[in-house]
Motif scaffolding. Structure first.
Motif, mmCIF file in Angstrom:
data_model
loop_
_atom_site.group_PDB
_atom_site.id
_atom_site.type_symbol
_atom_site.label_atom_id
_atom_site.label_comp_id
_atom_site.label_asym_id
_atom_site.label_seq_id
_atom_site.Cartn_x
_atom_site.Cartn_y
_atom_site.Cartn_z
ATOM 1 N N THR A 77 -14.946 31.057 -25.136
ATOM 2 C CA THR A 77 -13.508 30.830 -25.288
ATOM 3 C C THR A 77 -12.972 31.419 -26.588
ATOM 4 N N LEU A 78 -11.864 32.156 -26.454
ATOM 5 C CA LEU A 78 -11.080 32.613 -27.598
ATOM 6 C C LEU A 78 -9.721 31.923 -27.509
ATOM 7 N N ARG A 79 -9.151 31.530 -28.651
ATOM 8 C CA ARG A 79 -7.844 30.863 -28.666
ATOM 9 C C ARG A 79 -6.881 31.640 -29.555
ATOM 10 N N LEU A 80 -5.721 31.962 -29.008
ATOM 11 C CA LEU A 80 -4.678 32.646 -29.753
ATOM 12 C C LEU A 80 -4.180 31.730 -30.871
ATOM 13 N N ASN A 126 -4.393 37.396 -33.819
ATOM 14 C CA ASN A 126 -5.610 36.673 -34.191
ATOM 15 C C ASN A 126 -6.062 35.736 -33.087
ATOM 16 N N PHE A 127 -7.369 35.715 -32.866
ATOM 17 C CA PHE A 127 -7.972 34.787 -31.921
ATOM 18 C C PHE A 127 -9.086 34.019 -32.614
ATOM 19 N N LEU A 128 -9.069 32.701 -32.475
ATOM 20 C CA LEU A 128 -10.138 31.829 -32.959
ATOM 21 C C LEU A 128 -11.286 31.877 -31.972
ATOM 22 N N VAL A 129 -12.511 32.026 -32.465
ATOM 23 C CA VAL A 129 -13.685 31.937 -31.598
ATOM 24 C C VAL A 129 -13.999 30.444 -31.465
#
Length: 153
Positions: A128-131, A120-123
């Motif tokens: 930027t995407l965050r794991l 899963n990655f947060l938008v």
């Protein structure tokens, strides 16, 4: 339309040739994904996240800019900041998940990277995407030394 078909064909070829995974220590570890992303129909994010047993895990995520939700992910386990030990290539369709976490409404991208392995990655924003973990929670530490962000290239 030709570009989309080319991207689909390239993804299918990667899956057919290496069953969705490639374990290698070669110089062209992500050339197929780069070729797909270079077509101009993808948003490409790159970054290296911390890892316990290696120098880090380098991600290269290419997302189709159309409604197909197609993706290509190259995941490299790094010996050092510049040398990969093992590289895996994945393709498929990602899911867009809207979820409230800690009272905040967020958008996440979920990728199946191998059998029963959902990542899963947060938008965070447009670039930027965050794991995040399986509960969609951000890392406790996200600093210069412990960065879980992938940046748009």
């Amino acid at each position: 339309m030709k570009k989309i078909m080319l991207m689909v064909a390239a993804c299918a070829a990667m899956v057919a040739c290496n069953n969705g995974k490639t374990t290698a220590n070669n110089e062209s570890n992500d050339s197929a994904a780069q070729d797909t992303a270079a077509a101009g129909d993808s948003a490409v994010y790159e970054g290296m996240t911390p890892a316990a047993d290696v120098a880090g895990i380098k991600y290269r995520v290419a997302l189709a800019k159309d409604s197909s939700n197609g993706f290509s992910v190259v995941e490299s386990y790094m010996k050092s900041n510049t040398e990969a030990d093992t590289t895996y290539n994945y393709t498929g369709k990602y899911q867009v998940i809207k979820k409230d976490v800690k009272g905040k409404s967020n958008t996440y991208y979920q990728f199946e990277l191998g059998k029963d392995n959902k990542t899963n990655f947060l938008v965070v924003n447009d670039s930027t995407l965050r794991l995040v973990n399986s509960d969609f929670e951000e890392p406790a530490v996200n600093s210069k030394d412990m960065n879980y962000d992938l940046k748009l290239k």
